[in-house]
Design a protein around this motif. Structure first.
Motif, PDB file in Angstrom:
ATOM      1  N   UNK A  72       0.881  -1.102  -0.018  1.00  0.00           N
ATOM      2  CA  UNK A  72      -0.096  -0.067   0.080  1.00  0.00           C
ATOM      3  C   UNK A  72       0.819   1.314  -0.026  1.00  0.00           C
ATOM      4  N   UNK A  73       0.317   2.426  -0.243  1.00  0.00           N
ATOM      5  CA  UNK A  73       0.859   3.693  -0.179  1.00  0.00           C
ATOM      6  C   UNK A  73       0.932   4.233   1.273  1.00  0.00           C
ATOM      7  N   UNK A  74       2.378   4.356   1.697  1.00  0.00           N
ATOM      8  CA  UNK A  74       2.375   4.690   3.019  1.00  0.00           C
ATOM      9  C   UNK A  74       3.734   5.304   3.208  1.00  0.00           C
ATOM     10  N   UNK A  75       3.933   6.212   4.111  1.00  0.00           N
ATOM     11  CA  UNK A  75       5.074   6.963   4.441  1.00  0.00           C
ATOM     12  C   UNK A  75       6.448   5.917   4.163  1.00  0.00           C
ATOM     13  N   UNK A  76       7.700   6.376   3.645  1.00  0.00           N
ATOM     14  CA  UNK A  76       8.623   5.371   3.439  1.00  0.00           C
ATOM     15  C   UNK A  76       9.399   5.093   4.722  1.00  0.00           C
ATOM     16  N   UNK A  77       9.165   5.748   5.822  1.00  0.00           N
ATOM     17  CA  UNK A  77       9.866   5.526   7.235  1.00  0.00           C
ATOM     18  C   UNK A  77       8.842   4.521   7.769  1.00  0.00           C
ATOM     19  N   UNK A  78       7.777   4.197   7.520  1.00  0.00           N
ATOM     20  CA  UNK A  78       6.829   3.207   8.301  1.00  0.00           C
ATOM     21  C   UNK A  78       7.154   1.811   7.906  1.00  0.00           C
ATOM     22  N   UNK A  79       7.435   1.217   9.056  1.00  0.00           N
ATOM     23  CA  UNK A  79       7.484  -0.219   8.695  1.00  0.00           C
ATOM     24  C   UNK A  79       6.384  -0.926   9.357  1.00  0.00           C
ATOM     25  N   UNK A  80       6.158  -1.886   8.272  1.00  0.00           N
ATOM     26  CA  UNK A  80       4.676  -2.739   8.525  1.00  0.00           C
ATOM     27  C   UNK A  80       4.960  -4.283   8.094  1.00  0.00           C
ATOM     28  N   UNK A  81       4.359  -4.867   8.907  1.00  0.00           N
ATOM     29  CA  UNK A  81       4.588  -6.347   8.936  1.00  0.00           C
ATOM     30  C   UNK A  81       3.823  -7.019   7.799  1.00  0.00           C
ATOM     31  N   UNK A  82       3.871  -6.553   6.488  1.00  0.00           N
ATOM     32  CA  UNK A  82       3.346  -7.199   5.662  1.00  0.00           C
ATOM     33  C   UNK A  82       4.267  -7.630   4.402  1.00  0.00           C
ATOM     34  N   UNK A  83       3.738  -8.401   3.454  1.00  0.00           N
ATOM     35  CA  UNK A  83       4.621  -8.684   2.276  1.00  0.00           C
ATOM     36  C   UNK A  83       3.934  -9.095   1.245  1.00  0.00           C
ATOM     37  N   UNK A  84       4.475  -9.070  -0.181  1.00  0.00           N
ATOM     38  CA  UNK A  84       4.013  -9.815  -1.296  1.00  0.00           C
ATOM     39  C   UNK A  84       4.901 -10.631  -1.761  1.00  0.00           C
ATOM     40  N   UNK A 138      14.801 -12.687  11.482  1.00  0.00           N
ATOM     41  CA  UNK A 138      14.083 -12.744  12.753  1.00  0.00           C
ATOM     42  C   UNK A 138      12.721 -11.802  12.950  1.00  0.00           C
ATOM     43  N   UNK A 139      12.017 -11.706  11.843  1.00  0.00           N
ATOM     44  CA  UNK A 139      10.883 -10.942  11.685  1.00  0.00           C
ATOM     45  C   UNK A 139       9.695 -11.693  11.053  1.00  0.00           C
ATOM     46  N   UNK A 140       8.640 -11.310  11.439  1.00  0.00           N
ATOM     47  CA  UNK A 140       7.459 -11.995  10.812  1.00  0.00           C
ATOM     48  C   UNK A 140       6.580 -10.730   9.982  1.00  0.00           C
ATOM     49  N   UNK A 141       5.868 -11.491   8.991  1.00  0.00           N
ATOM     50  CA  UNK A 141       5.210 -10.513   7.990  1.00  0.00           C
ATOM     51  C   UNK A 141       4.036 -11.460   7.453  1.00  0.00           C
ATOM     52  N   UNK A 142       2.950 -10.766   7.368  1.00  0.00           N
ATOM     53  CA  UNK A 142       1.745 -11.243   6.835  1.00  0.00           C
ATOM     54  C   UNK A 142       1.533 -11.089   5.318  1.00  0.00           C
ATOM     55  N   UNK A 143       1.325 -12.084   4.674  1.00  0.00           N
ATOM     56  CA  UNK A 143       1.062 -12.172   2.928  1.00  0.00           C
ATOM     57  C   UNK A 143      -0.056 -11.374   2.690  1.00  0.00           C
ATOM     58  N   UNK A 144       0.146 -10.402   1.978  1.00  0.00           N
ATOM     59  CA  UNK A 144      -1.222  -9.565   1.446  1.00  0.00           C
ATOM     60  C   UNK A 144      -1.209  -9.814  -0.009  1.00  0.00           C
ATOM     61  N   UNK A 145      -0.345 -10.590  -0.736  1.00  0.00           N
ATOM     62  CA  UNK A 145      -0.701 -10.437  -2.184  1.00  0.00           C
ATOM     63  C   UNK A 145       0.512 -11.504  -2.738  1.00  0.00           C
TER      64      UNK A 145
END
Length: 406
Positions: A145-157, A181-188
């Motif tokens: 998604x469109x979001x600030x560049x310095x914002x870390x989100x636990x998502x991935x494609x 060592x990090x988790x991310x949620x699949x969005x695509x």
């Protein structure tokens, strides 16, 4: 002899000596087919590479950290310097007049795990702008998604191969996987596109750039993609980019700025030279075919001495006998070239049918060059045997004797 009589005479001769004709046709056909096949593959590779680079767009500039001077040739893929590109640089570039979008990039290898399975995969940190620049789409879900560049989100494609290897055919949207060592949620899940710009995106995990900075413990960017609002602004905006980065990097101009046209131009030249080289290698087989034609024609002269003497006794001149043997070699060459063209194009289109992404195209110069070379080789190598036949004395020829036999 009229031209029609000459063609009829040679046709009867070629069908009468079918094995000799078959060998000559085979040698010529292999030579022409090899030229068309190799040059067609070289031209196809050139178009394939240029098409892949065009996916990025001609209105995109590539910024590499570090400065490296070049004097022609391929632009550097990495520079030499001490300062990294940062997200602050990306945000500052976005404020320049004429800049439409900026996409940062961080690339690294790490272990990716899901459901007890793990693989070492390429993880790419970027933003939503890269998906638009590279025209990337998803077969399931959505892009970052469109979001600030310095914002870390636990998502991935993820790419389709990542989905198959880690999740089989199970639904993946909303599932979690571990990168390092990090988790991310699949969005695509990316749409399959194969290898693009040397990267197989089907085996890639794409995450927000700030998340990649945390994952790889780095603030520096691998590179920046800058898209301008209009193609005409490319030349005028480059000095502005260099000046801005110089001001932000304590007065040092420590970046390398690459334009799409410079990359395309260099790759075009390299691949054209490669096509010429493989075409020249394939042309050697035509020279071998010419030597075979000369040997066969020499044998034919020794076997047809009585026929040559009869022709001369009936009034044929040396020029007419010479023309007779040259036309015979030329007919075999043209027929062999036609067969070779059919075989070459057939193999190329079969390859295109098996791999539709690879374009098939035989350059006009290659087609014309192969035909002219085949004709030239045939005439050159058949000249000496034809001259030898034309100079046989009629009386000795009627007795079936050559000068060597006498």
């Amino acid at each position: 002899m009229r031209t029609l009589d000459l063609l009829h005479f040679n046709a009867r001769l070629l069908t009468g000596q079918w094995f000799r004709t078959l060998m000559t046709l085979l040698a010529t056909a292999v030579g022409v087919a090899a030229v068309l096949l190799l040059t067609g593959m070289g031209e196809g590779a050139r178009r394939f590479v240029l098409n892949e680079f065009n996916l990025l767009g001609n209105d995109v500039l590539i910024i590499l950290p570090g400065r490296k001077e070049t004097s022609g040739g391929l632009p550097p893929l990495t520079g030499e310097g001490t300062r990294d590109l940062t997200l602050g640089d990306a945000e500052a570039l976005l404020k320049l007049p004429g800049v439409q979008a900026v996409a940062p990039l961080i690339v690294g290898l790490t272990e990716v795990e899901a459901q007890g399975r793990n693989r070492e995969l390429m993880v790419v940190g970027t933003s939503a702008e890269l998906f638009r620049m590279r025209q990337l789409s998803t077969e399931q879900g959505r892009v970052l998604p469109d979001m600030p560049l310095d914002r870390a989100e636990s998502i991935c494609v993820i790419g389709p191969e990542v989905r198959t290897s880690l999740f089989d055919q199970q639904p993946v949207l909303g599932r979690w996987l571990r990168t390092g060592d990090r988790r991310c949620r699949v969005i695509g899940v990316l749409e399959s596109r194969g290898v693009s710009l040397g990267t197989d995106l089907s085996e890639t995990v794409l995450i927000p750039v700030a998340s990649a900075q945390q994952l790889f413990n780095t603030q520096g960017l691998f590179r920046l993609f800058v898209q301008v609002q209009h193609l005409d602004l490319i030349d005028s905006i480059k000095p502005s980019i260099l000046d801005l980065i110089q001001a932000r990097h304590q007065g040092e101009r420590d970046i390398t700025l690459i334009t799409q046209d410079s990359l395309l131009g260099v790759f075009d030249e390299v691949l054209q030279l490669l096509t010429l080289a493989v075409g020249a290698i394939a042309a050697i087989s035509l020279v071998v075919a010419g030597i075979l034609i000369m040997n066969i024609t020499l044998i034919s002269v020794s076997q047809r001495t009585a026929e040559i003497g009869l022709l001369k006794a009936l009034g044929a001149s040396e020029r007419q006998v010479h023309r007779l043997f040259l036309s015979e070699a030329l007919m075999m060459t043209l027929l062999g070239a036609a067969i070779g063209m059919a075989v070459g194009y057939g193999l190329l289109w079969t390859g295109h049918w098996l791999w539709p992404q690879f374009p098939v195209s035989v350059p006009v110069w290659a087609l014309a060059g192969a035909l002219l070379l085949a004709i030239g080789v045939a005439l050159i190598f058949a000249w000496l045997p034809a001259r030898k036949a034309a100079r046989l004395p009629p009386v000795l020829a009627l007795k079936g004797l050559t000068h060597a036999q006498r």
